[in-house]
Design an enzyme around this catalytic site. Structure first.
Site, short mmCIF file in Angstrom:
data_model
loop_
_atom_site.label_atom_id
_atom_site.label_comp_id
_atom_site.label_asym_id
_atom_site.label_seq_id
_atom_site.Cartn_x
_atom_site.Cartn_y
_atom_site.Cartn_z
N SER A 33 13.22 -6.30 69.69
CA SER A 33 12.34 -5.90 68.14
C SER A 33 11.12 -7.16 67.95
O SER A 33 10.57 -6.98 66.97
CB SER A 33 13.38 -6.10 67.04
N ASN A 120 22.64 -13.11 62.36
CA ASN A 120 22.84 -12.24 61.26
C ASN A 120 22.27 -13.02 59.76
O ASN A 120 21.86 -12.39 59.15
CB ASN A 120 24.36 -11.87 60.91
N THR A 165 -5.57 15.82 28.74
CA THR A 165 -4.37 16.09 29.06
C THR A 165 -4.44 17.20 29.87
O THR A 165 -5.04 18.28 29.52
CB THR A 165 -3.48 16.32 27.77
N HIS A 166 -3.13 17.72 30.73
CA HIS A 166 -3.11 18.95 31.42
C HIS A 166 -4.60 19.08 32.20
O HIS A 166 -4.94 20.30 32.21
CB HIS A 166 -3.03 20.01 30.64
N SER A 287 -20.53 14.38 55.87
CA SER A 287 -20.06 15.24 56.69
C SER A 287 -20.73 15.88 58.09
O SER A 287 -21.80 15.40 58.30
CB SER A 287 -19.78 16.90 56.02
N LYS A 293 -23.48 16.28 52.21
CA LYS A 293 -22.10 15.93 51.60
C LYS A 293 -22.05 14.44 51.48
O LYS A 293 -22.56 13.58 52.34
CB LYS A 293 -21.00 16.42 52.50
N ASN A 295 -18.49 12.46 50.78
CA ASN A 295 -16.99 12.85 50.48
C ASN A 295 -16.53 11.40 49.94
O ASN A 295 -16.68 10.33 50.68
CB ASN A 295 -16.52 13.16 51.84
N GLU A 300 -9.45 9.38 49.05
CA GLU A 300 -8.59 10.36 49.52
C GLU A 300 -7.37 9.81 50.38
O GLU A 300 -6.32 9.89 50.38
CB GLU A 300 -9.07 11.58 50.25
N TYR A 327 26.62 -6.92 58.92
CA TYR A 327 25.55 -6.38 59.70
C TYR A 327 25.72 -5.39 60.69
O TYR A 327 26.81 -5.32 61.36
CB TYR A 327 25.15 -7.78 60.63
N GLN A 332 17.75 -3.57 62.01
CA GLN A 332 16.64 -4.25 62.42
C GLN A 332 15.45 -3.18 62.22
O GLN A 332 14.60 -3.74 62.37
CB GLN A 332 17.06 -4.12 64.18
N LYS A 335 12.38 -4.38 59.21
CA LYS A 335 11.26 -4.83 59.26
C LYS A 335 9.93 -3.85 59.64
O LYS A 335 9.02 -3.83 58.87
CB LYS A 335 11.22 -5.88 60.67
#
Ligand code: ARG
Length: 472
Positions: A33, A120, A165-166, A287, A293, A295, A300, A327, A332, A335
């Site tokens: 690890s 441990n 709203t909506h 783009s 474009k 973007n 995003e 344990y 492990q 992490k």
């Protein structure tokens, strides 16, 4: 070969006395690890220094031996910082590396450090030490973002926009009110993180492998020495507990979810159809095909990152589900989930900060988007103030809206006489309810969109900023 020579050269294992054969290569590859937990090196050294001192207090090390260990652990820290450590294939994890280097420097004395300790209780202690810093840094980033949001909100006070709203036009609100709505969600996240920091700041070291420590280690002293508020109350629970990791990843997931919702609003608001916001070029990209474009990739990616971070949460929870008590090596994987959530969130918060600081608020476009249909609720309140029960007022205004729609006009264009036929309570003063700026100022109750209320919200953030400064 002496233990010391072994520690410097070909292999050093923390276990293996009862083993006759080598670990398989495939097993070794899966078992290692170090690539994930190397970043715990400083926490591991800090905990080991304190543990050496606790051993001396329990008379398991002499003062000279303890000094030697403490100084050598500091030398190892330099090696990590200078990146001069040569890792060996047998370096299973950060604890193995630190112990190997310590034994190389100090010989037999180094071999005494692990007395009564197990990886441990060691690893969970390291994680908790790391977590404290991670929470502080996350709070620092959140603080920077909150203050950038508050600064934007303050500078744009009085700018009106349609509130949705909506995703349908609902009522007029102030832009600052909208922006602060996202800040409020992030403030909750800060509170959650602070609460987690306090709750998890309990020392597991001294729990041994699972049964506790039989050698007279003063755990309360150790806790104070390492800045913990107390000691864990059950060694079997302590070594198998990763709930604090789940909690942390959950906190990160909530922040990323909130950033995702902010990003979504901003993506919509920065589209040409809305044009409420202009994103700085530095946070957009073009783009490869369409030259015109621009973007909102940054946003995003923020939105997409919420999925990545939340995948760490489900991953961590699925890791815990089904493990028997104490344990197990499954733990492990904590992490990789924890660090992924932390790192990705740090990246997201830096992006969100940059976007908020550099975005341009298009006041004119927002105010042009206000339309008389959005006055309907305020008209209903107008009738309520004239004594009409709200349900009836709602009905009356509904009829006004219907009439206006049938004629293809705005509700403000329906003549007063016709309004009065619908409800006698309409008077000439209905004309004053057509002023958007005036309308928002009615909402002065705590939390509303009136300027006085927004100033109060900003005051809350200024005070909270002071509180956060002390925590970061
Ligand atoms: N690298 C291990 C982990 O992160 C350390 C604990 C190992 N304990 C053990 N009993 N093998 O979980």
């Amino acid at each position: 070969m002496s233990q010391q020579q072994k520690a410097e050269s070909c292999s050093y294992q923390l276990w293996g006395g009862r083993y006759g054969s080598q670990t398989s290569e495939a097993m070794q590859a899966l078992n290692i690890s170090l690539p994930q937990d190397a970043r715990l090196y400083a926490d591991d050294l800090d905990a080991s220094k304190a543990y050496a001192e606790a051993l001396q207090r329990a008379q398991l090390l002499t003062e000279q031996e303890c000094d030697l260990l403490v100084k050598s652990l500091e030398l190892i820290r330099y090696d990590w910082i200078e990146r001069t450590i040569k890792f060996l294939p047998s370096d299973e994890d950060v604890h193995t590396v630190n112990e190997r280097l310590l034994v190389a420097l100090t010989g037999e004395v180094g071999q005494r450090l692990h007395t009564g300790r197990s990886r441990n209780d060691q690893v969970v202690t390291d994680m908790k030490l790391w977590l404290r810093k991670a929470i502080r840094e996350t709070l620092g980033r959140l603080r920077a973002l909150l203050s950038a949001m508050a600064a934007q909100a303050e500078s744009q006070l009085g700018v009106l926009m349609p509130g949705y709203t909506h995703l349908q036009r609902a009522q007029t609100v102030q832009f600052s009110h909208w922006l602060l709505s996202h800040a409020f969600a992030l403030r909750e996240d800060c509170l959650r993180l602070s609460e987690l920091r306090d709750r998890s700041n309990i020392l597991p070291l001294g729990s041994g492998a699972l049964a506790g420590n039989p050698l007279g280690i003063d755990r309360v002293w150790l806790a104070q020495r390492l800045g913990f508020a107390g000691v864990t109350g059950n060694s079997m629970h302590a070594v198998g507990d990763r709930d604090f990791v789940v909690d942390f990843i959950y906190c990160c997931s909530m922040v990323s979810l909130h950033l995702s919702r902010l990003a979504e609003d901003l993506i919509i608001y920065s589209s040409k159809e809305f044009d409420f916001i202009k994103l700085a070029e530095s946070f957009t990209s073009g783009s490869s095909l369409m030259p015109q474009k621009r973007n909102p990739d940054s946003l995003e990616l923020l939105r997409g990152m919420a999925g990545v971070i939340t995948s760490s949460l489900t991953g961590m929870m699925m890791t815990l589900k089904g493990t028997p008590s104490t344990y197990n090596k499954d733990l492990q994987f904590d992490k990789q989930y924890c660090f992924q959530a932390y790192d990705k969130l740090a990246q997201s918060l830096d992006i969100a900060l940059g976007v908020v600081q550099t975005m341009k608020v298009q006041r004119e476009q927002m105010e042009l988007a206000l339309s008389p249909d959005m006055l309907a609720t305020d008209w209903a309140y107008y009738l309520v103030r004239k004594g009409v029960p709200f349900r009836q007022a709602h009905q009356h205004i509904g009829r006004v809206v219907q009439l206006a729609e049938q004629r293809g006009v705005d509700i403000t264009e329906v003549p007063l006489g016709e309004l009065q036929q619908i409800c006698a309570a309409f008077g000439a003063d209905i004309a004053t309810v057509a002023d958007y700026a005036r309308n928002v100022e009615q909402y002065e109750c705590v939390g509303g969109t009136a300027s006085s209320s927004i100033l109060e919200q900003l005051r809350l953030f200024k005070n909270y900023d002071k509180e956060l400064r002390q925590q970061c």
